[in-house]
Design a protein around this motif. Sequence first.
Motif, PDB file in Angstrom:
ATOM      1  N   LYS A 146       0.834  -1.197   0.000  1.00 39.87           N
ATOM      2  CA  LYS A 146       0.000   0.000   0.000  1.00 39.87           C
ATOM      3  C   LYS A 146       0.872   1.251   0.000  1.00 39.87           C
ATOM      4  CE  LYS A 146      -3.730   0.246   2.470  1.00 39.87           C
ATOM      5  NZ  LYS A 146      -4.658   0.217   3.627  1.00 39.87           N
ATOM      6  N   VAL A 147       0.362   2.289  -0.665  1.00 37.22           N
ATOM      7  CA  VAL A 147       1.074   3.563  -0.770  1.00 37.22           C
ATOM      8  C   VAL A 147       0.165   4.663  -0.241  1.00 37.22           C
ATOM      9  CG1 VAL A 147       2.152   5.232  -2.319  1.00 37.22           C
ATOM     10  CG2 VAL A 147       2.329   2.782  -2.815  1.00 37.22           C
ATOM     11  N   ASP A 148       0.687   5.457   0.687  1.00 37.28           N
ATOM     12  CA  ASP A 148      -0.026   6.620   1.204  1.00 37.28           C
ATOM     13  C   ASP A 148       1.000   7.735   1.377  1.00 37.28           C
ATOM     14  OD1 ASP A 148      -1.746   8.428   2.281  1.00 37.28           O
ATOM     15  OD2 ASP A 148      -2.220   7.289   4.088  1.00 37.28           O
ATOM     16  N   THR A 149       1.225   8.473   0.315  1.00 38.86           N
ATOM     17  CA  THR A 149       2.264   9.495   0.323  1.00 38.86           C
ATOM     18  C   THR A 149       1.874  10.591  -0.658  1.00 38.86           C
ATOM     19  OG1 THR A 149       4.668   9.832   0.141  1.00 38.86           O
ATOM     20  CG2 THR A 149       3.651   8.346  -1.468  1.00 38.86           C
ATOM     21  N   ARG A 150       2.790  11.468  -0.996  1.00 33.92           N
ATOM     22  CA  ARG A 150       2.567  12.503  -2.002  1.00 33.92           C
ATOM     23  C   ARG A 150       3.590  12.331  -3.115  1.00 33.92           C
ATOM     24  NH1 ARG A 150       0.141  17.400  -0.885  1.00 33.92           N
ATOM     25  NH2 ARG A 150       1.982  18.724  -1.132  1.00 33.92           N
ATOM     26  N   GLY A 151       3.187  12.699  -4.315  1.00 32.54           N
ATOM     27  CA  GLY A 151       4.082  12.547  -5.451  1.00 32.54           C
ATOM     28  C   GLY A 151       3.882  13.667  -6.451  1.00 32.54           C
ATOM     29  N   GLN A 152       4.835  13.762  -7.396  1.00 33.01           N
ATOM     30  CA  GLN A 152       4.740  14.742  -8.463  1.00 33.01           C
ATOM     31  C   GLN A 152       4.163  14.069  -9.693  1.00 33.01           C
ATOM     32  OE1 GLN A 152       5.332  17.740  -7.614  1.00 33.01           O
ATOM     33  NE2 GLN A 152       5.205  18.862  -9.540  1.00 33.01           N
ATOM     34  N   PHE A 153       3.093  14.646 -10.238  1.00 33.27           N
ATOM     35  CA  PHE A 153       2.401  14.102 -11.392  1.00 33.27           C
ATOM     36  C   PHE A 153       2.764  14.928 -12.636  1.00 33.27           C
ATOM     37  CE2 PHE A 153       0.333  12.100  -8.029  1.00 33.27           C
ATOM     38  CZ  PHE A 153      -0.619  11.180  -8.459  1.00 33.27           C
ATOM     39  N   TYR A 154       2.790  14.239 -13.780  1.00 36.08           N
ATOM     40  CA  TYR A 154       3.153  14.898 -15.035  1.00 36.08           C
ATOM     41  C   TYR A 154       2.199  14.452 -16.145  1.00 36.08           C
ATOM     42  CZ  TYR A 154       7.692  15.504 -12.681  1.00 36.08           C
ATOM     43  OH  TYR A 154       8.690  15.811 -11.794  1.00 36.08           O
ATOM     44  N   ASP A 155       1.843  15.386 -17.011  1.00 37.92           N
ATOM     45  CA  ASP A 155       1.188  14.989 -18.249  1.00 37.92           C
ATOM     46  C   ASP A 155       2.140  14.083 -19.034  1.00 37.92           C
ATOM     47  OD1 ASP A 155      -1.189  16.352 -17.856  1.00 37.92           O
ATOM     48  OD2 ASP A 155      -0.483  18.173 -18.856  1.00 37.92           O
ATOM     49  N   VAL A 156       1.571  13.189 -19.823  1.00 41.20           N
ATOM     50  CA  VAL A 156       2.385  12.212 -20.557  1.00 41.20           C
ATOM     51  C   VAL A 156       3.084  12.886 -21.735  1.00 41.20           C
ATOM     52  CG1 VAL A 156       2.299  10.121 -21.961  1.00 41.20           C
ATOM     53  CG2 VAL A 156       0.945  10.283 -19.865  1.00 41.20           C
ATOM     54  N   ALA A 157       4.382  12.626 -21.870  1.00 41.33           N
ATOM     55  CA  ALA A 157       5.151  13.065 -23.035  1.00 41.33           C
ATOM     56  C   ALA A 157       5.069  11.982 -24.105  1.00 41.33           C
ATOM     57  CB  ALA A 157       6.605  13.320 -22.654  1.00 41.33           C
ATOM     58  N   GLU A 158       4.679  12.374 -25.304  1.00 42.90           N
ATOM     59  CA  GLU A 158       4.583  11.407 -26.393  1.00 42.90           C
ATOM     60  C   GLU A 158       5.968  10.956 -26.847  1.00 42.90           C
ATOM     61  OE1 GLU A 158       1.878  12.035 -29.737  1.00 42.90           O
ATOM     62  OE2 GLU A 158       1.252  13.880 -28.734  1.00 42.90           O
ATOM     63  N   GLY A 159       6.044   9.699 -27.314  1.00 46.31           N
ATOM     64  CA  GLY A 159       7.240   9.237 -27.985  1.00 46.31           C
ATOM     65  C   GLY A 159       8.247   8.566 -27.072  1.00 46.31           C
ATOM     66  N   VAL A 160       9.513   8.623 -27.490  1.00 50.78           N
ATOM     67  CA  VAL A 160      10.615   7.966 -26.783  1.00 50.78           C
ATOM     68  C   VAL A 160      11.795   8.928 -26.753  1.00 50.78           C
ATOM     69  CG1 VAL A 160       9.897   5.642 -27.460  1.00 50.78           C
ATOM     70  CG2 VAL A 160      11.473   6.924 -28.927  1.00 50.78           C
TER      71      VAL A 160
END
Length: 249
Positions: A146-160
């Motif tokens: 289980k995870v109960d923390t805070r994180g940084q979210f990002y929009d998805v970058a297309e490609g590689v």
Amino acid sequence: VHCTKCLGCTVILRRLKQSEPMLGRDVKVFAGASGAAVLKGVTAARGNVFVKVWCGLKGYKQTPRNGAVPETCEHDGPGRPHAHARGFCQERGGIIGWSECNFKFLNALNMLAMDANLTEATPRSWTEDIRSFLPTSSGDPASGFKVDTRGQFYDVAEGVSIEAFYDGITTRSMALTRAIPHEDVLRAAMFDLLFSEQDRHGQNVFVSERGRLTILDNEGAFGPVNSMLLPGGQKFEVYRIGYNAVCCG
């Protein structure tokens, strides 16, 4: 507690794949060298996202070569009396074992990119609470925790990443290169110049099948400028004449 089904999760997490398809071939996915947890996620509000966490995960290793992400955010986790003290945070972001200071740094950078009209150069980023569980994986001791923390979210970058994509030069890769809009390169270079990016290399510059260029992993901002997109620096020379010529000559 090990979970196999998540009820009430804020985000469903899964590990990065080792490769992604791109123009008819599998291209390697780099997991980063810092040891931070980088995961794909799905949220009800934003759909597909990337999630990055520097502490607060029990036993999680990004790769077998990395050490485990610290289980607690000892330096600046929520509830620490000194966490928001003036001048307490380090001068840079993305530091293993830290949380709130990393979030402050990256959210401030996101706002600056918006003010500079450079949001097309890099995915938008924000901080959220995470209530979820680590991805289930055979042989992974952290699987299902289980995870109960805070994180940084990002929009998805297309490609590689371009470092992985240009591992071998082909007719198709050169055709894609010619399709990259000049404005994309200028925006990315302006971002690195304006925000003094010190760690822009080919693993955090992405190209999509449509030929769009995106930069990500901007935790090296506000340092001595060293970007493959800006002439005069070590990383620019590495990609111009080769690593051995610059670093080992």
